[in-house]
Design an enzyme around this catalytic site. Sequence first.
Site, PDB file in Angstrom:
ATOM      1  N   ASP A 134      -5.530  -0.078   5.468  1.00  0.00           N
ATOM      2  CA  ASP A 134      -6.337  -0.505   6.618  1.00  0.00           C
ATOM      3  C   ASP A 134      -7.643   0.266   6.782  1.00  0.00           C
ATOM      4  O   ASP A 134      -8.704  -0.346   6.876  1.00  0.00           O
ATOM      5  CB  ASP A 134      -5.495  -0.474   7.899  1.00  0.00           C
ATOM      6  CG  ASP A 134      -4.369  -1.495   7.848  1.00  0.00           C
ATOM      7  OD1 ASP A 134      -4.339  -2.303   6.900  1.00  0.00           O
ATOM      8  OD2 ASP A 134      -3.523  -1.480   8.749  1.00  0.00           O
TER       9      ASP A 134
ATOM     10  N   GLY B 259      -1.769  -7.769  13.782  1.00  0.00           N
ATOM     11  CA  GLY B 259      -1.790  -7.683  12.322  1.00  0.00           C
ATOM     12  C   GLY B 259      -3.181  -7.728  11.724  1.00  0.00           C
ATOM     13  O   GLY B 259      -3.331  -7.881  10.511  1.00  0.00           O
ATOM     14  N   LEU B 260      -4.223  -7.610  12.560  1.00  0.00           N
ATOM     15  CA  LEU B 260      -5.599  -7.616  12.040  1.00  0.00           C
ATOM     16  C   LEU B 260      -6.194  -6.203  12.093  1.00  0.00           C
ATOM     17  O   LEU B 260      -7.391  -6.011  11.962  1.00  0.00           O
ATOM     18  CB  LEU B 260      -6.458  -8.615  12.825  1.00  0.00           C
ATOM     19  CG  LEU B 260      -5.919 -10.046  12.773  1.00  0.00           C
ATOM     20  CD1 LEU B 260      -6.740 -10.970  13.668  1.00  0.00           C
ATOM     21  CD2 LEU B 260      -5.920 -10.594  11.339  1.00  0.00           C
ATOM     22  N   SER B 261      -5.325  -5.251  12.287  1.00  0.00           N
ATOM     23  CA  SER B 261      -5.661  -3.825  12.230  1.00  0.00           C
ATOM     24  C   SER B 261      -6.678  -3.353  13.247  1.00  0.00           C
ATOM     25  O   SER B 261      -7.649  -2.663  12.916  1.00  0.00           O
ATOM     26  CB  SER B 261      -6.112  -3.441  10.818  1.00  0.00           C
ATOM     27  OG  SER B 261      -5.777  -2.099  10.625  1.00  0.00           O
ATOM     28  N   SER B 262      -6.421  -3.690  14.502  1.00  0.00           N
ATOM     29  CA  SER B 262      -7.257  -3.108  15.555  1.00  0.00           C
ATOM     30  C   SER B 262      -7.070  -1.594  15.583  1.00  0.00           C
ATOM     31  O   SER B 262      -7.973  -0.855  15.976  1.00  0.00           O
ATOM     32  CB  SER B 262      -6.915  -3.722  16.914  1.00  0.00           C
ATOM     33  OG  SER B 262      -5.641  -3.308  17.355  1.00  0.00           O
TER      34      SER B 262
ATOM     35  N   SER C 285     -11.008   2.116  28.042  1.00  0.00           N
ATOM     36  CA  SER C 285     -11.006   0.880  27.255  1.00  0.00           C
ATOM     37  C   SER C 285     -11.186  -0.289  28.206  1.00  0.00           C
ATOM     38  O   SER C 285     -10.580  -0.310  29.286  1.00  0.00           O
ATOM     39  CB  SER C 285      -9.684   0.730  26.508  1.00  0.00           C
ATOM     40  OG  SER C 285      -9.585  -0.578  25.983  1.00  0.00           O
TER      41      SER C 285
ATOM     42  N   ASP D 132       0.821  -1.229   0.000  1.00  0.00           N
ATOM     43  CA  ASP D 132       0.000   0.000   0.000  1.00  0.00           C
ATOM     44  C   ASP D 132       0.846   1.267   0.000  1.00  0.00           C
ATOM     45  O   ASP D 132       0.595   2.185  -0.758  1.00  0.00           O
ATOM     46  CB  ASP D 132      -1.095  -0.008   1.081  1.00  0.00           C
ATOM     47  CG  ASP D 132      -0.585  -0.119   2.510  1.00  0.00           C
ATOM     48  OD1 ASP D 132       0.602  -0.443   2.706  1.00  0.00           O
ATOM     49  OD2 ASP D 132      -1.392   0.124   3.434  1.00  0.00           O
TER      50      ASP D 132
ATOM     51  N   GLY E 254      -2.922  -5.742  18.243  1.00  0.00           N
ATOM     52  CA  GLY E 254      -1.483  -5.772  17.969  1.00  0.00           C
ATOM     53  C   GLY E 254      -1.051  -7.062  17.301  1.00  0.00           C
ATOM     54  O   GLY E 254       0.073  -7.518  17.483  1.00  0.00           O
TER      55      GLY E 254
HETATM   56  P1  ADP Z   1      -2.886  -3.902  14.913  1.00  0.00           P
HETATM   57  O1  ADP Z   1      -3.441  -2.726  14.184  1.00  0.00           O
HETATM   58  O2  ADP Z   1      -2.302  -4.924  14.008  1.00  0.00           O
HETATM   59  O3  ADP Z   1      -3.859  -4.520  15.864  1.00  0.00           O
HETATM   60  P2  ADP Z   1      -1.196  -1.873  16.024  1.00  0.00           P
HETATM   61  O4  ADP Z   1       0.059  -1.932  16.814  1.00  0.00           O
HETATM   62  O5  ADP Z   1      -1.193  -1.098  14.753  1.00  0.00           O
HETATM   63  O6  ADP Z   1      -1.663  -3.372  15.789  1.00  0.00           O
HETATM   64  O7  ADP Z   1      -2.352  -1.243  16.923  1.00  0.00           O
HETATM   65  C1  ADP Z   1      -2.651  -1.787  18.184  1.00  0.00           C
HETATM   66  C2  ADP Z   1      -2.950  -0.655  19.160  1.00  0.00           C
HETATM   67  O8  ADP Z   1      -4.252  -0.082  18.890  1.00  0.00           O
HETATM   68  C3  ADP Z   1      -3.049  -1.131  20.598  1.00  0.00           C
HETATM   69  O9  ADP Z   1      -1.776  -1.219  21.211  1.00  0.00           O
HETATM   70  C4  ADP Z   1      -3.891  -0.044  21.219  1.00  0.00           C
HETATM   71  O10 ADP Z   1      -3.085   1.077  21.538  1.00  0.00           O
HETATM   72  C5  ADP Z   1      -4.843   0.359  20.100  1.00  0.00           C
HETATM   73  N1  ADP Z   1      -6.167  -0.284  20.206  1.00  0.00           N
HETATM   74  C6  ADP Z   1      -6.813  -0.983  19.262  1.00  0.00           C
HETATM   75  N2  ADP Z   1      -8.028  -1.406  19.694  1.00  0.00           N
HETATM   76  C7  ADP Z   1      -8.183  -0.947  20.953  1.00  0.00           C
HETATM   77  C8  ADP Z   1      -9.212  -1.025  21.940  1.00  0.00           C
HETATM   78  N3  ADP Z   1     -10.360  -1.675  21.699  1.00  0.00           N
HETATM   79  N4  ADP Z   1      -8.999  -0.438  23.149  1.00  0.00           N
HETATM   80  C9  ADP Z   1      -7.843   0.227  23.386  1.00  0.00           C
HETATM   81  N5  ADP Z   1      -6.858   0.329  22.492  1.00  0.00           N
HETATM   82  C10 ADP Z   1      -6.993  -0.231  21.288  1.00  0.00           C
HETATM   83 MG    MG Z   2      -2.333  -1.315  13.058  1.00  0.00          MG
END
Ligand code: ADP
Ligand code: MG
Length: 407
Positions: A191, A143-146, A82, A51, A141
């Site tokens: 993403d 790789g599924l783009s939380s 959270s 991307d 954290g």
């Molecule tokens: P990925 O996007 O692959 O899951 P990232 O490192 O890019 O990994 O993002 C993860 C970060 O996003 C977490 O460490 C946190 O700071 C934040 N995050 C995502 N979802 C939540 C949630 N539901 N509550 C709190 N923080 C979140």
């Molecule tokens: Mg991410």
Amino acid sequence: METPDRHTDSPARLEQMAAHATRFVECHGPGQAPRLFFSPGRVNLFGGHLDYNGGPVMPTAIDRGTFIASRSRSDRLLRMASAFDHQVVEIDLDQLPAARVSKWVDYPLGVVIELATHLEDSGVALPGGLDVLYGGDLPIGSGLSSSASICVGTAVMLNSLWGLGLGKMDLVRVALRAERQFVGVHCGIMDPYAIGCARAGHLLWLDCKDETIEYLPMDGDRLSILVTNTGVQRALAASEFNRRVDECAQAFDILRLASPGAVCLRDIPLDVLESERGSMDPVLANRAEHVIHEVRRTFEAREHLLAGNPELMGECMNQTHESLRSLYEVSCPELDLLVEAAGHCPGAFGARLTGAGFGGCTVTLVRRGDEHEVQASLEARFEGEFGRCPQVEVYEGDPGPREITPA
Ligand code: ADP
Ligand code: MG
């Protein structure tokens, strides 16, 4: 962003959201019932690390994501918590912080700051305060783009509660800028697009050079998406990811001199790389080689998908993994073992690491009906090698971020 058409959330999802509303009251106290939003995660099947190099990618949103409960306040405070850390972070909407505050809250705060900038351009101030609680059923954290899930979900929620009337693409761009500019990850566009523009039952074809999208139907009667979480924490992920972005930019700066008209690494022909390789840093040449072949493979995978040929799609995934391992150097032994193990399962068409790598998850394309057999094989091999069980799950598609009202 409008609620996706013709989608009925499952009773299990409605129950999860109702439980999240209960947690919201425990956290923020009694009062008016909160409004509830779901924002999916995503898994990328084709186009690894393309991307930010202007290439095509083929992700899909998944039925795991971020839960957001939110309620208006009568003052100008934004109080965010959270379910993962229980700390309430309080922000004054009239004095937004100029720099990052703490780890997770930077993602939603970045969205608020980007929205404030967006509205300021039209002379509008941020509306009133809110209590917010985040949670979800998406591995974080991994790789599924939380991160994009929480950013796009926050943009959708704020658009709705504040009655901003912004369109889908505005919200996707706000989410992208939040992660890029406020949080500081040099991420590409995939993403937030994969999440904000999702359509259930389809892979998204996103051309990251001109930002055009198409929807490619995925035959859910024949194909399943199995995601295996190694549980390996991606300790250096952010810095290593930014380093790859930088290496690709350096490679492009060299190769563009011999490629008139090229605007990104995706445009560089293979023969240009081969003729310049001798005078380049070998690491930069390897990064470029991955990108150039991955662009070709992603176009091939698209043809195989449209022709209904999962065997050849799977072959592309295996080749991608090998390239990410050896040329791009973003894999690890746990990911490699899972891909190798999938290669011995008759029901698995192919597998690769998904997301940025350095740990996290693999995605395996599986013949529908063979999921349990493949799952058992992956678990057994992984446990035999690493002495613990990975989390293996079948993910279905998702129609995208939406408000959910429990019955
Ligand atoms: P990925 O996007 O692959 O899951 P990232 O490192 O890019 O990994 O993002 C993860 C970060 O996003 C977490 O460490 C946190 O700071 C934040 N995050 C995502 N979802 C939540 C949630 N539901 N509550 C709190 N923080 C979140
Ligand atoms: Mg991410």
